[in-house]
Every structure is written in structure tokens, then in C-alpha cells.
Motif scaffolding. Structure first.
Motif, PDB file in Angstrom:
ATOM      1  N   GLY A   1       0.829  -1.199   0.000  1.00 48.73           N
ATOM      2  CA  GLY A   1       0.000   0.000   0.000  1.00 48.73           C
ATOM      3  C   GLY A   1       0.862   1.247   0.000  1.00 48.73           C
TER       4      GLY A   1
ATOM      5  N   LEU B   1      -2.495   6.984  -0.808  1.00 44.99           N
ATOM      6  CA  LEU B   1      -3.724   6.783  -1.585  1.00 44.99           C
ATOM      7  C   LEU B   1      -3.729   7.625  -2.860  1.00 44.99           C
ATOM      8  CD1 LEU B   1      -6.554   5.590  -1.928  1.00 44.99           C
ATOM      9  CD2 LEU B   1      -7.420   7.460  -0.495  1.00 44.99           C
TER      10      LEU B   1
ATOM     11  N   SER C   1      -1.903   6.074  -5.742  1.00 42.54           N
ATOM     12  CA  SER C   1      -2.609   4.963  -6.389  1.00 42.54           C
ATOM     13  C   SER C   1      -3.726   5.490  -7.292  1.00 42.54           C
ATOM     14  CB  SER C   1      -3.173   3.988  -5.348  1.00 42.54           C
ATOM     15  OG  SER C   1      -4.197   4.588  -4.592  1.00 42.54           O
TER      16      SER C   1
END
Length: 201
Positions: free
Chosen positions: A185, A188, A191
Motif C-alpha cells: 500500500g 492513496l 494509487s
């Protein structure tokens, strides 16, 4: 303490309160460089678990795998510790050594006492200056298919992805295989920026 308790009451494993030091530690990873062995560690059912070893780092080269449970660091048992304390013990100055004792849980075992001790092993790793290369890629042989691997979503990911994507398009890419295996991950927004190349508006 109140803020930590408030977040814990959410009962959400992906929400955590970060104090100043914890935020600094996680920022080092998302900025793409830090001193350590190059593994991302999380907490699952009171076990400290390797989410992913980052590619080309001392941790990966030492054979640490995703799913390994870390039970001891430099002779100190991790049971009862906070995640940030375990991470802080694993990280350190380049050239110094850290000793981990880890194991894989077998079947439905959910604690050290239930684990098969035959799975326990000791790993000694020399810390390095970890510089994370987020994106790598190439054209697959004898095809029009491009391959891009994203190891982690850090501050450099979308820029590196855009550059690699353009390179492959110039080489005649007509389809893309995106590899996100063992990606722990990260940021955010990065991504989302990558997704903008791949999905409709």
C-alpha cells in the motif's frame, strides 16, 4: 492516550493514531528512503506480521517472506509491544546487524504457543540504506504486452509509472499487465493517479 483509545474503539485494523515519531517513521517509507532491512510490518491478531519484503533489500535477500510472524528482535520478545516499537527496533543505522526470530503459523494456529516450533527460525540481517524503487517494467518477450510492477505506493510512484508507461507505449505496447503482488500500500493519492492511466474517467 485518549486519541489512541478513541481510534482503537473503531475496531478497524487499518486505522491508527500516529504520534509525531510514528508519523516521521511512516513518512520515511513513503518518501522512499530509510535505514533498515526493507520489510513492511503490520499487526494481525496480536501477531507482528511481515506484510511484504521490499524488492532488492537486505530483508528480501535474507529470505524473509510475506506472512512471517516476528516474535523476537535482538533478544527482546515482541509480545505486548506496540507496532511502532517493533518497527523502531528493526530499523537502524546502515551496516549494523539485527537478529529476528520468526515463524509461520500452521493451520488455524493463532498464537506462539499454538505454533509448530519446527517452523521457528533465526535470521540475522545487516541493515542497509533503503532506497525504494517503486516501479519497474519491461515488454514481455515476443508480444505486444507490457509488464509493470509496483512495489509500493510512495511519493515517486505516479511519476515513475508515467515514465515507464510512456516508454512501453513507444515500444508498441497494446496491453498491460500490472503486478501488485505483495504491495503493502502507501499513499492513496499516488494509487489514484496511477489508476487514471488505466480506468475510465
Amino acid at each position: 492516550g485518549a486519541a489512541t483509545g478513541l481510534v482503537k474503539a473503531l475496531d478497524d485494523p487499518y486505522s491508527v493514531y500516529l504520534d509525531q515519531q510514528s508519523f516521521k517513521d511512516i513518512s520515511n517509507v513513503t518518501e522512499g528512503f530509510f535505514g533498515g532491512i526493507g520489510v513492511v510490518v503490520g499487526k494481525k491478531e496480536n501477531n507482528f506480521v511481515v506484510v511484504a519484503p521490499l524488492e532488492g533489500t537486505p530483508g528480501e535477500k535474507a529470505g524473509i517472506k510475506a506472512g512471517d510472524k516476528i516474535v523476537q528482535v535482538d533478544g527482546k520478545k515482541t509480545a505486548g509491544m506496540q507496532l511502532e516499537d517493533v518497527v523502531a527496533m528493526i530499523r537502524g543505522t546502515q551496516g549494523t546487524e539485527v537478529e529476528l526470530i520468526s515463524f509461520k503459523l500452521r493451520g488455524k494456529a493463532s498464537s506462539v504457543s499454538e505454533a509448530n516450533k519446527g517452523n521457528e527460525r533465526t535470521v540475522r540481517v545487516v541493515r542497509g540504506d533503503i532506497k525504494i524503487k517503486s516501479v519497474a517494467g519491461e515488454m514481455l518477450p515476443d508480444s505486444k504486452i507490457g509488464y509493470i510492477r509496483i512495489a509500493i505506493f510512495n511519493e515517486n510512484t505516479s511519476g515513475e509509472f508515467a515514465k515507464k508507461y510512456q516508454e512501453l507505449e513507444e515500444q508498441g505496447m497494446q496491453a498491460l499487465l500490472l503486478d501488485l503482488r505483495q504491495n503493502p500500500g502507501g499513499i492513496l493519492g499516488e494509487s489514484v493517479r496511477v489508476a487514471q492511466y488505466l480506468v475510465p474517467k
